[in-house]
Write an enzyme that holds these catalytic residues in place. Sequence first.
Site, PDB file in Angstrom:
ATOM      1  N   ARG A 187      -0.117  -9.332  12.995  1.00 30.14           N
ATOM      2  CA  ARG A 187      -0.755  -8.262  12.202  1.00 30.14           C
ATOM      3  C   ARG A 187      -1.626  -8.866  11.094  1.00 30.14           C
ATOM      4  O   ARG A 187      -2.698  -8.343  10.787  1.00 30.14           O
ATOM      5  CB  ARG A 187       0.318  -7.337  11.614  1.00 30.14           C
ATOM      6  CG  ARG A 187       0.950  -6.449  12.682  1.00 30.14           C
ATOM      7  CD  ARG A 187       2.277  -5.855  12.230  1.00 30.14           C
ATOM      8  NE  ARG A 187       2.143  -4.970  11.101  1.00 30.14           N
ATOM      9  CZ  ARG A 187       3.166  -4.574  10.350  1.00 30.14           C
ATOM     10  NH1 ARG A 187       4.387  -4.975  10.614  1.00 30.14           N
ATOM     11  NH2 ARG A 187       2.947  -3.773   9.330  1.00 30.14           N
ATOM     12  N   LYS A 231       0.846  -1.211   0.000  1.00 29.13           N
ATOM     13  CA  LYS A 231       0.000   0.000   0.000  1.00 29.13           C
ATOM     14  C   LYS A 231       0.877   1.256   0.000  1.00 29.13           C
ATOM     15  O   LYS A 231       0.656   2.174  -0.786  1.00 29.13           O
ATOM     16  CB  LYS A 231      -0.924   0.024   1.236  1.00 29.13           C
ATOM     17  CG  LYS A 231      -1.827  -1.182   1.363  1.00 29.13           C
ATOM     18  CD  LYS A 231      -2.713  -1.103   2.597  1.00 29.13           C
ATOM     19  CE  LYS A 231      -1.975  -1.134   3.905  1.00 29.13           C
ATOM     20  NZ  LYS A 231      -1.257  -2.380   4.199  1.00 29.13           N
ATOM     21  N   ARG A 288      11.827  -1.681  10.444  1.00 28.70           N
ATOM     22  CA  ARG A 288      10.738  -1.324  11.358  1.00 28.70           C
ATOM     23  C   ARG A 288      10.641  -2.331  12.503  1.00 28.70           C
ATOM     24  O   ARG A 288      10.765  -3.524  12.286  1.00 28.70           O
ATOM     25  CB  ARG A 288       9.418  -1.259  10.584  1.00 28.70           C
ATOM     26  CG  ARG A 288       8.988   0.164  10.310  1.00 28.70           C
ATOM     27  CD  ARG A 288       7.833   0.228   9.385  1.00 28.70           C
ATOM     28  NE  ARG A 288       6.632  -0.454   9.837  1.00 28.70           N
ATOM     29  CZ  ARG A 288       5.474  -0.406   9.205  1.00 28.70           C
ATOM     30  NH1 ARG A 288       5.366   0.301   8.094  1.00 28.70           N
ATOM     31  NH2 ARG A 288       4.427  -1.049   9.656  1.00 28.70           N
ATOM     32  N   ARG A 330      12.185  -5.528   4.195  1.00 32.52           N
ATOM     33  CA  ARG A 330      11.807  -4.109   4.063  1.00 32.52           C
ATOM     34  C   ARG A 330      12.796  -3.213   4.810  1.00 32.52           C
ATOM     35  O   ARG A 330      13.218  -3.506   5.917  1.00 32.52           O
ATOM     36  CB  ARG A 330      10.404  -3.877   4.621  1.00 32.52           C
ATOM     37  CG  ARG A 330      10.068  -2.370   4.649  1.00 32.52           C
ATOM     38  CD  ARG A 330       8.626  -2.075   4.745  1.00 32.52           C
ATOM     39  NE  ARG A 330       7.991  -2.607   5.928  1.00 32.52           N
ATOM     40  CZ  ARG A 330       6.695  -2.487   6.174  1.00 32.52           C
ATOM     41  NH1 ARG A 330       5.924  -1.861   5.309  1.00 32.52           N
ATOM     42  NH2 ARG A 330       6.175  -2.991   7.264  1.00 32.52           N
ATOM     43  N   ARG A 350      -9.511   0.664   9.210  1.00 33.69           N
ATOM     44  CA  ARG A 350      -8.987  -0.685   9.418  1.00 33.69           C
ATOM     45  C   ARG A 350      -9.970  -1.552  10.189  1.00 33.69           C
ATOM     46  O   ARG A 350      -9.708  -2.727  10.403  1.00 33.69           O
ATOM     47  CB  ARG A 350      -7.727  -0.551  10.260  1.00 33.69           C
ATOM     48  CG  ARG A 350      -6.475  -1.010   9.573  1.00 33.69           C
ATOM     49  CD  ARG A 350      -5.375  -0.693  10.541  1.00 33.69           C
ATOM     50  NE  ARG A 350      -4.189  -1.400  10.274  1.00 33.69           N
ATOM     51  CZ  ARG A 350      -3.153  -0.888   9.615  1.00 33.69           C
ATOM     52  NH1 ARG A 350      -3.217   0.317   9.099  1.00 33.69           N
ATOM     53  NH2 ARG A 350      -2.068  -1.591   9.480  1.00 33.69           N
TER      54      ARG A 350
HETATM   55  P1  AP5 Z   1       4.921  -1.596   1.763  1.00 37.40           P
HETATM   56  O1  AP5 Z   1       4.596  -0.748   0.586  1.00 37.40           O
HETATM   57  O2  AP5 Z   1       5.711  -0.987   2.878  1.00 37.40           O
HETATM   58  O3  AP5 Z   1       3.607  -2.307   2.321  1.00 37.40           O
HETATM   59  P2  AP5 Z   1       2.391  -1.705   3.160  1.00 37.40           P
HETATM   60  O4  AP5 Z   1       1.169  -2.382   2.674  1.00 37.40           O
HETATM   61  O5  AP5 Z   1       2.406  -0.223   3.163  1.00 37.40           O
HETATM   62  O6  AP5 Z   1       2.825  -2.289   4.574  1.00 37.40           O
HETATM   63  P3  AP5 Z   1       2.703  -1.702   6.038  1.00 37.40           P
HETATM   64  O7  AP5 Z   1       3.437  -2.678   6.932  1.00 37.40           O
HETATM   65  O8  AP5 Z   1       3.151  -0.281   6.114  1.00 37.40           O
HETATM   66  O9  AP5 Z   1       1.221  -1.825   6.275  1.00 37.40           O
HETATM   67  P4  AP5 Z   1       0.496  -1.903   7.594  1.00 37.40           P
HETATM   68  O10 AP5 Z   1      -0.853  -1.605   7.141  1.00 37.40           O
HETATM   69  O11 AP5 Z   1       0.601  -3.128   8.401  1.00 37.40           O
HETATM   70  O12 AP5 Z   1       1.332  -0.890   8.515  1.00 37.40           O
HETATM   71  P5  AP5 Z   1       1.002   0.583   8.969  1.00 37.40           P
HETATM   72  O13 AP5 Z   1       2.231   1.358   8.910  1.00 37.40           O
HETATM   73  O14 AP5 Z   1      -0.225   1.095   8.305  1.00 37.40           O
HETATM   74  O15 AP5 Z   1       5.688  -2.895   1.214  1.00 37.40           O
HETATM   75  C1  AP5 Z   1       6.237  -3.857   2.100  1.00 37.40           C
HETATM   76  C2  AP5 Z   1       7.597  -4.354   1.549  1.00 37.40           C
HETATM   77  O16 AP5 Z   1       7.373  -5.075   0.341  1.00 37.40           O
HETATM   78  C3  AP5 Z   1       8.572  -3.212   1.175  1.00 37.40           C
HETATM   79  O17 AP5 Z   1       9.873  -3.626   1.464  1.00 37.40           O
HETATM   80  C4  AP5 Z   1       8.367  -3.033  -0.344  1.00 37.40           C
HETATM   81  O18 AP5 Z   1       9.552  -2.554  -0.988  1.00 37.40           O
HETATM   82  C5  AP5 Z   1       8.054  -4.457  -0.769  1.00 37.40           C
HETATM   83  N1  AP5 Z   1       7.107  -4.537  -1.892  1.00 37.40           N
HETATM   84  C6  AP5 Z   1       6.015  -3.737  -2.127  1.00 37.40           C
HETATM   85  N2  AP5 Z   1       5.360  -4.149  -3.238  1.00 37.40           N
HETATM   86  C7  AP5 Z   1       6.044  -5.244  -3.695  1.00 37.40           C
HETATM   87  C8  AP5 Z   1       5.855  -6.115  -4.811  1.00 37.40           C
HETATM   88  N3  AP5 Z   1       4.846  -5.962  -5.667  1.00 37.40           N
HETATM   89  N4  AP5 Z   1       6.747  -7.135  -4.963  1.00 37.40           N
HETATM   90  C9  AP5 Z   1       7.785  -7.306  -4.091  1.00 37.40           C
HETATM   91  N5  AP5 Z   1       8.021  -6.505  -3.022  1.00 37.40           N
HETATM   92  C10 AP5 Z   1       7.154  -5.484  -2.837  1.00 37.40           C
HETATM   93  O19 AP5 Z   1       0.587   0.322  10.500  1.00 37.40           O
HETATM   94  C11 AP5 Z   1       1.545  -0.040  11.478  1.00 37.40           C
HETATM   95  C12 AP5 Z   1       0.845  -0.175  12.826  1.00 37.40           C
HETATM   96  O20 AP5 Z   1       0.258   1.095  13.200  1.00 37.40           O
HETATM   97  C13 AP5 Z   1      -0.325  -1.161  12.873  1.00 37.40           C
HETATM   98  O21 AP5 Z   1       0.101  -2.489  13.114  1.00 37.40           O
HETATM   99  C14 AP5 Z   1      -1.154  -0.593  14.036  1.00 37.40           C
HETATM  100  O22 AP5 Z   1      -0.577  -0.907  15.284  1.00 37.40           O
HETATM  101  C15 AP5 Z   1      -1.011   0.906  13.825  1.00 37.40           C
HETATM  102  N6  AP5 Z   1      -2.073   1.459  12.952  1.00 37.40           N
HETATM  103  C16 AP5 Z   1      -1.882   2.055  11.730  1.00 37.40           C
HETATM  104  N7  AP5 Z   1      -3.059   2.462  11.223  1.00 37.40           N
HETATM  105  C17 AP5 Z   1      -4.000   2.098  12.123  1.00 37.40           C
HETATM  106  C18 AP5 Z   1      -5.414   2.224  12.156  1.00 37.40           C
HETATM  107  N8  AP5 Z   1      -6.102   2.798  11.154  1.00 37.40           N
HETATM  108  N9  AP5 Z   1      -6.075   1.721  13.229  1.00 37.40           N
HETATM  109  C19 AP5 Z   1      -5.427   1.158  14.264  1.00 37.40           C
HETATM  110  N10 AP5 Z   1      -4.087   1.002  14.304  1.00 37.40           N
HETATM  111  C20 AP5 Z   1      -3.382   1.470  13.233  1.00 37.40           C
END
Ligand code: AP5
Length: 215
Positions: A171, A13, A160, A127, A88
């Site tokens: 997660r 994402k 991270r 990552r 979410r």
């Molecule tokens: P990346 O693009 O970083 O993936 P992402 O979907 O953005 O992953 P996140 O871990 O950031 O998502 P998340 O939703 O769990 O975390 P968030 O920060 O929102 O890609 C991942 C890796 O793969 C990278 O190395 C990239 O280069 C590689 N890649 C990408 N596309 C690829 C492809 N096609 N092929 C190969 N490799 C590829 O949330 C973190 C924490 O914050 C949560 O756990 C929670 O505690 C809290 N939080 C955040 N938002 C909320 C909410 N709305 N409500 C409650 N808690 C929340």
Amino acid sequence: MKILLLGPPGGGKGTQAKHLIDRLNIPQISTGDMLREHVNNKTNLGLRAKEYMSAGALVPDKVILGMMKERLADDDCNNGYILDGFPRTIPQAEGLNSLLEELNQGIDIIIVIEVKDDNIVERMSGRRVHPASGRIYHVKYNPPKNQGKDDPTGEELIVREDDKESTVRKRLEIYHKETSPLIQYYKLSTKICHIDGEKDINEVSKSIDQILNLN
Ligand code: AP5
């Protein structure tokens, strides 16, 4: 245009949101990035959020909705935005509906990026991120020009804290239980497109461009 990116943790994402910022010139609103900024700045919100995030759990809906209410009212949201990681849960989606009604807005499209759980675990171990900008790399699939360094600034990349395997599995479990039901929730009200997130990064970007008629 108001776009909601939905998909598992590590589904790509953030990577695709960065691509869309360049194409559409609208901001990415990532609740994960916003929370990490609070944690780094040791704000009250950050101190509360840290324990949930480190455990791979969700930060309470009330905290997230308060934060988003302020963010969506910012001027840079007037021409649209890319929601990444929000909503979410069903209560967050209901809260977002109320906020959007107040602002007389709606979501134009939901893009669901699909990746299998086992591939996610492998991806997350590789990552690397640049904390100041949120730029995202992967040691194998999207490596920086110089190992361990951010391309534009040359600053150190980090792993991270919540990317270790046991936390990623937790997660994923929460994603399936709390977040994926949103697809059903939005089914009747909003256009939803599913894309194969297992193709390489550029192919996924092309699929998204096609859906959004950006070619
Ligand atoms: P990346 O693009 O970083 O993936 P992402 O979907 O953005 O992953 P996140 O871990 O950031 O998502 P998340 O939703 O769990 O975390 P968030 O920060 O929102 O890609 C991942 C890796 O793969 C990278 O190395 C990239 O280069 C590689 N890649 C990408 N596309 C690829 C492809 N096609 N092929 C190969 N490799 C590829 O949330 C973190 C924490 O914050 C949560 O756990 C929670 O505690 C809290 N939080 C955040 N938002 C909320 C909410 N709305 N409500 C409650 N808690 C929340």
